[in-house]
Design a protein around this motif. Structure first.
Motif, short mmCIF file in Angstrom:
data_model
loop_
_atom_site.label_atom_id
_atom_site.label_comp_id
_atom_site.label_asym_id
_atom_site.label_seq_id
_atom_site.Cartn_x
_atom_site.Cartn_y
_atom_site.Cartn_z
N LEU A 23 51.96 0.59 80.15
CA LEU A 23 53.08 0.95 79.28
C LEU A 23 52.62 1.74 78.06
N LEU A 24 51.50 1.33 77.49
CA LEU A 24 50.97 2.03 76.33
C LEU A 24 50.59 3.46 76.70
N LEU A 25 49.91 3.61 77.82
CA LEU A 25 49.49 4.95 78.26
C LEU A 25 50.71 5.80 78.62
N VAL A 30 53.92 10.51 77.30
CA VAL A 30 55.24 11.11 77.08
C VAL A 30 55.34 11.68 75.66
N ARG A 31 54.84 10.92 74.69
CA ARG A 31 54.90 11.36 73.28
C ARG A 31 53.75 12.29 72.90
N ARG A 32 52.79 12.42 73.78
CA ARG A 32 51.61 13.27 73.54
C ARG A 32 50.86 12.86 72.26
N GLN A 33 50.64 11.56 72.15
CA GLN A 33 49.94 11.02 70.98
C GLN A 33 48.52 10.63 71.39
N GLU A 34 47.57 11.41 70.94
CA GLU A 34 46.18 11.25 71.33
C GLU A 34 45.63 9.85 71.02
N THR A 35 45.93 9.34 69.86
CA THR A 35 45.42 8.02 69.47
C THR A 35 45.95 6.94 70.41
N LEU A 36 47.23 7.01 70.74
CA LEU A 36 47.81 6.03 71.66
C LEU A 36 47.29 6.21 73.09
N PHE A 114 42.35 13.61 84.36
CA PHE A 114 41.82 12.25 84.45
C PHE A 114 42.80 11.24 83.85
N THR A 115 43.48 11.64 82.80
CA THR A 115 44.46 10.75 82.17
C THR A 115 45.63 10.49 83.12
N TYR A 116 46.13 11.54 83.77
CA TYR A 116 47.24 11.38 84.72
C TYR A 116 46.81 10.56 85.94
N LEU A 117 45.59 10.78 86.39
CA LEU A 117 45.08 9.97 87.51
C LEU A 117 44.96 8.50 87.11
#
Length: 159
Positions: A23-25, A30-36, A114-117
């Motif tokens: 959920l966090l990822l 969706v918000r494109r927040q790098e820290t999150l 890699f993030t989407y995977l």
């Protein structure tokens, strides 16, 4: 404390940890927040690590409950098979999350891939872990088994 107690203390952490990371990822992407995004990836690495002791305590739990009334080898076996698959998929998701973190740190061109995977792996991992938890619950809780009828309801049905 016996093996079953230890397993029960740990068994929700991979399920809830993978859900939290997922959920966090998802929100972060969706918000494109790098820290999150980084926080979600770290949460999935931690969930993958917590899956290992949960898996390792399963054998001790089996030894405690296998001879109890209503517990069948088929129920235990189905839970074991699901747990093994869940473990490997969660570990792969954790590895992807780690690779994604490293790629993001180096601002590699493939970091978003890699993030989407990892996000896809988290979806599959959570689903498998939730199924494994449900199957584990059925071992000692007949009311969680498909087709369960309350004994009191069964008596009324006969009338």
């Amino acid at each position: 404390m016996n093996g079953a107690h230890l397993h029960l203390l740990l068994n929700h952490t991979p399920i809830l940890g993978s859900l939290f990371g997922l959920l966090l990822l998802l929100v972060a992407v969706v918000r494109r927040q790098e820290t999150l995004i980084n926080a979600g990836l770290v949460a999935l690495v931690v969930a993958a690590l917590l899956t290992i002791p949960t898996q390792l305590t399963g054998e001790g739990a089996e030894e405690v409950v296998e001879d109890r009334p209503g517990v069948t080898h088929a129920l235990i076996h189905e839970h074991e098979e699901a747990a093994e698959l869940s473990l490997w998929v969660m570990e792969a998701t954790g590895a992807l999350a780690l690779v994604s973190l490293l790629a993001r740190r180096r601002t590699a061109a493939r970091a978003p891939l890699f993030t989407y995977l990892t996000l896809a792996g988290a979806i599959v991992s959570f689903g498998l872990l939730a199924r494994t938890g449900n199957l584990g619950g059925q071992i000692m809780h007949p009311e969680a088994r498909p087709g369960f009828v309350q004994p009191a309801e069964a008596e009324h049905d006969e009338d």
